[in-house]
Design an enzyme around this catalytic site. Structure first.
Site, PDB file in Angstrom:
ATOM      1  N   ASP A 246      43.049  42.167  44.346  1.00  0.00           N
ATOM      2  CA  ASP A 246      43.641  42.976  43.284  1.00  0.00           C
ATOM      3  C   ASP A 246      45.128  43.108  43.565  1.00  0.00           C
ATOM      4  OD1 ASP A 246      42.967  44.922  40.911  1.00  0.00           O
ATOM      5  OD2 ASP A 246      44.430  45.950  42.173  1.00  0.00           O
TER       6      ASP A 246
ATOM      7  N   GLU B 230      48.967  45.003  42.350  1.00  0.00           N
ATOM      8  CA  GLU B 230      49.779  45.924  41.559  1.00  0.00           C
ATOM      9  C   GLU B 230      51.113  45.241  41.327  1.00  0.00           C
ATOM     10  OE1 GLU B 230      48.368  48.414  40.243  1.00  0.00           O
ATOM     11  OE2 GLU B 230      46.567  48.323  41.501  1.00  0.00           O
TER      12      GLU B 230
ATOM     13  N   HIS C  43      44.027  52.437  40.898  1.00  0.00           N
ATOM     14  CA  HIS C  43      45.242  51.677  40.585  1.00  0.00           C
ATOM     15  C   HIS C  43      46.076  51.415  41.836  1.00  0.00           C
ATOM     16  CE1 HIS C  43      44.728  51.302  36.306  1.00  0.00           C
ATOM     17  NE2 HIS C  43      44.517  52.609  36.176  1.00  0.00           N
TER      18      HIS C  43
ATOM     19  N   ASP D  94      41.102  49.233  44.524  1.00  0.00           N
ATOM     20  CA  ASP D  94      40.542  48.527  43.364  1.00  0.00           C
ATOM     21  C   ASP D  94      39.779  47.276  43.799  1.00  0.00           C
ATOM     22  OD1 ASP D  94      41.773  50.486  41.964  1.00  0.00           O
ATOM     23  OD2 ASP D  94      43.038  49.177  40.733  1.00  0.00           O
TER      24      ASP D  94
END
Length: 573
Positions: free
Chosen positions: A37, A39, A178, A183
């Site tokens: 994952d 960001e 998040h 995540d």
């Protein structure tokens, strides 16, 4: 605040066995996944940057290792992203740059199936970063849990497939926040829950999971049982229709895996779906190795002419360049070949172009007037021939004209490449005179002639041998064997690792098919079959066990021109 770690990797990761792609037909519980994952500062891989990477490596429900790090994007984090993720620009001041993080991540994920929730987003950012820093993107298999969830779950059960919604549905142990590693951990739980669901539907390996993802009609999926009896060995398969007619012939390294794909979403061709709808049963022929399977496929295509195969089903319908049988021979394009024919060609136009080049350089007549043996060629040559007859207008008896015919035969047989050398000299002269377009056209014609000669002589060299026994190393040890007689595969077999090879060779030779050669350039064999044999013999590691004749191409053949022709074709493109 201490600087963020480049990554956290469990000690169990060092001992983890990562499956190669060839091993991905093993159960899902034995497949290694890396769930990732990211960001980012925005939604565009081209314009935005990664701010955090989180990844979890799993196999069989066990966590093998984790990697997590903040990443300095080299820019400020937009306020709405700060609100969403809680990652501020101040947190990233001492973080490593993406070029420092990528090598560690790629090594961490090597050999595994890459998983992400909305995989196009995460993989898109990773690929863009890899390309931006001139790194190589590994050939990852990629699985998207959004796509899998939408395939597995009904709209009633899961109106939304957002990660937070699926986390609530499956009661995951780590809530998505998040933040990348949280995540990724939540996605691991979602993945496990979805795999458990598809396992109840008979999906137990990664290829089966990939095949399951697209929607498939119930009729198409309902015929999966037709493949249940097939072995997991190399061979040829035949789909048969309602009247027992052969609809389609194919070849496979693993018969069951290949045929199973026709009843899943991996088969998207409308033509094949139509064929599957008509099929009532599937026959198969097990083969010793891939070469035998490929040869048997060619023979079955010729025997049955299946309507759903696009590959040539009529291997003998080839074109040949042949000298006519008359006192003053000329070149003719025919379906029949003799010992001095050049070919085969798949279409008549290519054959005609090569014949025109030979006619020009060897000074063979292209006029079609019948000339008796007691007459001469030249003075009465029709004026209608564009550019004049290449054989000239000087009077020629059959004996004098015979020198040009002998030059054609020598060129085709590979005993004299003087015509090719004359063509190359003419190209150089045209280039020196700055007639570059004319030089390029002649270069292309010469390359086409050289390529046709090389192919014909290479195939004829294999077909000329009465018996040849060759061996090639098997993957995993042992040997593959082929007994070739007059350009045809007469027998095939294997000697697994630890089995003495020579008794196997003797048994294969004794049981080999008897081949009766015919008077043609390939002694009755088809060009497709001889081509397969020649490519197999040329493959790395192949060696000749024994042979009745030498395996050699003519010394003055087109083999020596192979590099020149390749360069000429490259210049033309």
């Amino acid at each position: 605040m201490p600087p963020p770690s480049l990554g956290r990797v469990s000690s169990r990761d060092a001992a983890a066995h990562q499956l190669t792609f060839d091993e991905l037909d093993t159960p899902l519980r034995d497949t290694t996944f890396v769930v990732v994952d990211l960001e980012t500062t925005g939604s565009s891989p081209a314009d935005d940057a990664i701010t955090e990477i989180g990844a979890v490596k799993i196999r069989g429900g066990q966590v093998l290792g984790e990697l997590g790090t903040l990443v300095d994007p080299g820019r400020t984090v937009p306020p709405h992203i700060v609100t969403l993720t809680g990652i501020t620009s101040a947190m990233l001041v001492d973080a490593p740059r993406i070029e420092q993080v990528l090598p560690s991540f790629l090594e961490f994920a090597r050999g595994a199936v890459l998983v992400a929730h909305n995989a196009p987003f995460d993989v898109g950012f990773l690929k863009a970063a890899v390309a931006r820093h001139d790194l190589a993107w590994p050939p990852f298999q990629v699985l998207c849990t959004v796509k899998l969830a939408r395939r597995v779950l009904s709209r009633e059960e899961a109106p939304s497939v957002r990660l937070s919604a699926l986390a609530d549905l499956f009661h995951v142990t780590t809530r998505p926040t998040h933040r990348a590693l949280d995540d990724a951990r939540a996605t691991v739980d979602v993945l496990h829950a979805l795999i458990e669901r598809v396992g109840n539907l008979g999906v137990h390996s990664y290829p089966e999971l990939v095949d399951y993802l697209p929607n498939v009609s119930s009729a198409q999926r309902g015929k999966r049982g037709l493949a249940a009896h097939l072995p997991r060995t190399p061979g040829v398969y035949l789909f048969r229709g309602p009247s027992d007619e052969v609809l389609y012939v194919g070849t496979a390294v693993n018969l069951q895996r290949r045929v199973r794909g026709y009843f899943t979403g991996s088969e998207t061709r409308a033509r094949m779906k139509e064929m599957v709808a008509l099929a009532t049963r599937i026959d198969h022929v097990e083969c010793a190795h891939g070469l035998e399977a490929a040869v048997r496929e060619l023979r079955l295509l010729a025997a049955h002419a299946p309507p759903y195969n696009r590959r040539s089903k009529f291997p003998k319908r080839a074109w040949w360049i042949t000298l006519t049988d008359e006192p003053f021979p000329r070149l003719s394009i025919t379906r029949r070949a003799d010992a001095d024919s050049l070919g085969p060609f798949t279409n008549r136009t290519d054959a005609a172009d090569v014949a025109a080049t030979i006619t020009d350089v060897c000074r063979i007549r292209n006029c079609t007037k019948k000339i008796r043996r007691d007459q001469v060629h030249g003075p009465d040559c029709p004026d209608g021939v564009v550019g004049g007859c290449p054989a000239g207008s000087d009077p020629q008896t059959p004996e004098r004209y015979g020198a040009a015919v002998a030059a054609v035969r020598a060129l085709i047989r590979g005993t004299d490449d003087a015509p090719l050398r004359r063509l190359r000299s003419r190209i150089d002269e045209l280039a020196a005179a700055e007639l570059f377009e004319s030089a390029a056209r002649l270069r292309d014609r010469t390359a086409a002639l050289g390529t046709a000669l090389r192919r014909a002589q290479r195939l004829a060299a294999v077909a000329a041998i009465d018996e040849l026994v060759a061996a090639r190393p098997r993957d995993g040890g042992g040997w593959e064997f082929a007994v070739v007689r007059a350009g045809r595969l007469a027998s095939a077999g294997v000697a697994p690792r630890g089995v003495p090879p020579m008794p196997v060779v003797d048994a294969l030779t004794l049981a080999a098919e008897t081949v009766l050669p015919e008077p043609s350039p390939l002694r009755g064999a088809t060009a497709g079959e001889v081509g397969l044999l020649a490519s197999w013999l040329d493959s790395p590691g192949t060696r000749i066990v024994r042979t009745s004749d030498g395996y050699a191409e003519p010394a003055r053949g087109a083999g020596a021109w192979q590099r020149w022709c390749a360069l000429a074709r490259g210049a033309a493109s």
